[in-house]
Design an enzyme around this catalytic site. Structure first.
Site: not given
Length: 632
Positions: A493, A501, A510, A537
């Site tokens: 993770d 983000n 991304d 993620e």
């Protein structure tokens, strides 16, 4: 060789064409008119349902608004009284006098209470068990927000709280404006459910009450597993409600995944939404059965008209057909026509077939062996097709490559029909150039291959998706059980990815996931290894035949490679301001069990728990204890 030239169609053909055209028009008119009538009935049925559900939604919203409004009036009065009283003792005495009148409150109101700033109950009446208000989202909301409006919440059902509840709360402010607690009233969902059940919502009708966040408060018919469900992603909350507070809509329910038609209404002044709907199938069931019956009757009537018309024209057509039944139309056909004898020699070849072979004159093909035009690799199948046609089998066909004089080959479809009339039996072959079709079929096959590949991959990262992951895990589980090998998982993770983000934007997020996925994919070095995107993620690496120490080494290698990539992440200051990830490793020794999904779930859960421990400090690898006895 005899060549038959087509005769111009006379008045007989023209009359027959006009007659058949008229019969077809009458039949189509009958079916079309009935179809329009059925479609109009469908529209009326849908409009009637929209009107009925809109009226029902309005009536229910008025009742719920009245009930919640009365509860909110009491909550607001208690709040104002508590803030206005100079003496706490006088305030409590006034509160008790109000609570004594609780019998006048509507039956839906279960309890009233004043909660202190620490979450403890100051005073109250009819409290539901030992409900801990400090742990409720409404308490936390009022503690952190100065908003003094009413808040409607649905706490998760607990043993202490009894049955399902709806809580109406308002914030209490101290004189300095700080948080001083809240006033709360609880409403009984069982009484509200009973009220909903008094309405007739037949044919799979549903009445659903939700708060403004899309959480189901009550539903009729009663379904315990629906209360507390989140419907905020559905079309009503995401599309229709932002445009209008009430309306009649067609939508697909996120609660039961059924296509529905109905109405919704936002309850004025409160964060509640009522939805009344029926499934499209139940709404149209009566219309559908009636329409089918009527269309069948109309179709039978049209068929009768058609049969009668055909009988009237058949006699005249028989004479014309008798004159032209041996007339060859090959000279005007775009398909190649070939007639061969029992020895396989070509007796006749049409100009279209001559053009297909690349030759100039038809005489050059007469009495030549038919098989010389067939590519060597296709002659066995072609011969089997000819044999079936000579034995009288109808509608025999095959696809082969026709040899041309220029050395090229042409994909050709041949259909054979035995013609027993005449002194000797003959086969008539209809040949069509299907090169374009074969090319399209090849393109379609390539496209399907690519679609199968896309269906098994995550579009963003290129890793395997959940579908391929589940299939792979089942296969590797059975193989490991059969060969007595370990099976390991690495679940990673990305640390603080939401902050990444928020800081750099979703495009950068991304790109970050793509780079992490590339590192994970590079670690899948053996044929059985599989890198997959598990969700968001989170990514997962399947390592068949790898024990726990080996899996830990691989996870540590990926972790170090990610650090070495030095992807900027200023929100991850504790680990050098670069992107890092936490890793959970789990290993099991599979056994042959009827349903590998049980063991796979246990393995993934172990990896997830290890990941949870790894995320306590982040940027590290934590391995779960090996699962040695996964069996039923």
């Amino acid at each position: 060789m005899s060549v038959f030239l087509p005769r111009p169609a006379g008045s007989q053909t023209s009359f027959e064409a006009r007659t058949l055209l008229f019969i077809g028009f009458v039949c189509a008119l009958l079916l079309g008119l009935e179809g329009l009538r059925c479609w109009g009935a469908r529209i009326d049925e849908l409009e009637e349902t929209r009107s009925e559900t809109a009226n029902l939604a309005y009536a229910i919203s008025q009742h719920v608004h009245h009930t919640v409004d009365e509860a909110d009036l009491i909550v607001r009065a208690l709040r104002d009284l508590n803030e206005a009283e100079s003496s706490p003792q006088d305030s409590i005495m006034q509160l008790h006098r109000i609570l004594k009148a609780e019998s006048k409150v509507p039956v839906l109101v279960n309890s009233l209470a004043i909660i202190g700033a620490d979450g403890a109950v100051v005073t109250g009446s009819g409290l539901p068990g030992r409900l801990n208000y400090a742990n409720l989202s409404c308490f936390r909301f009022h503690a952190m927000n100065a908003d003094r409006d009413a808040l409607i919440t649905v706490p998760p059902p607990t043993g202490d709280a009894g049955g399902p509840l709806v809580i109406v709360t308002r914030r209490i402010d101290r004189p300095d404006g700080s948080f001083g607690g809240l006033v709360a009233a609880t409403l009984s969902l069982e009484a509200l459910q009973t009220y909903f059940n008094t309405f007739d919502a037949s044919f799979d009708g549903n009445i659903t009450l939700m708060n403004s966040q899309g959480i189901v408060v009550a539903r009729s018919p009663a379904q315990a597993d629906m209360v507390g469900r989140d419907a905020s992603t559905g079309m009503i909350f995401s599309k229709f409600l932002p445009q209008a507070p009430a309306g009649s809509v067609d939508f697909v329910s996120t609660l039961d995944q059924q296509r529905r038609i109905g109405s919704y209404r936002h309850i004025n002044g409160y964060p509640l939404v009522i939805v009344v709907s029926r499934t499209l199938d139940s709404t149209l069931s009566t219309w559908r059965s009636q329409s089918i019956h009527r269309m069948i009757l109309t179709g039978l009537a049209a068929l009768g008209v058609g049969i009668l018309g055909l009988r009237l024209t058949r006699r005249g057509h028989q004479l014309f057909e008798a004159e032209t039944q041996y007339r060859l139309l090959a000279e005007n056909s775009s398909d190649g026509i070939v007639c061969i004898d029992s020895a396989g020699r070509c007796l006749y070849a049409s100009p279209a077939f001559i053009a297909m072979t690349g030759r100039a004159e038809s005489d050059s093909l007469v009495n030549q062996s038919w098989t010389r035009f067939v590519q060597t690799e296709d002659r066995a199948d072609f011969g089997a097709t000819l044999a079936a046609a000579w034995h009288g089998q109808d509608h025999v066909s095959c696809v082969f490559r026709l040899l041309r004089t220029d050395g090229d080959s042409l994909w050709t479809e041949a259909k054979f029909q035995l013609a027993p009339d005449g002194p000797t039996p003959r086969l008539v072959a209809n040949l069509r150039d299907v090169s374009r079709r074969k090319a399209l079929e090849q393109q379609l096959e390539d496209a399907n291959r690519e679609l199968r590949l896309l269906a098994s991959q995550d579009a963003l990262t290129g890793l395997a998706n959940r579908r391929q992951l589940e299939e792979m895990l089942r296969l590797e589980w059975r193989r490991a059980a059969r060969e007595r090998l370990p099976l390991s998982l690495i679940l990673l993770d990305v640390d603080h990815f939401k902050a990444f983000n928020d800081r750099y934007g979703h495009l950068a997020g991304d790109d970050c996931l793509i780079r992490v996925a590339a590192l994970l994919k590079a670690a899948a070095r053996r044929p059985g290894d599989l890198a997959a995107r598990y969700g968001g993620e989170e990514m997962l690496l399947v390592l068949p035949g790898t024990d726990s120490p080996g899996a830990e080494d691989i996870a540590e290698h990926i972790r170090m490679a990610l650090e070495a990539a030095e992807i900027l992440h200023e929100g991850n200051e504790a680990h050098g301001g670069i992107v890092t990830a936490s890793f959970g490793v789990a290993t099991t020794f599979p056994r042959a069990i009827p349903d590998p999904a049980i063991g796979i779930s246990a393995l993934i859960m172990a990896a997830d728990q290890a990941l949870y421990r790894a995320k306590e400090d982040r940027n590290r690898v934590v391995a779960a204890a090996a699962l040695h006895a996964v069996a039923i």
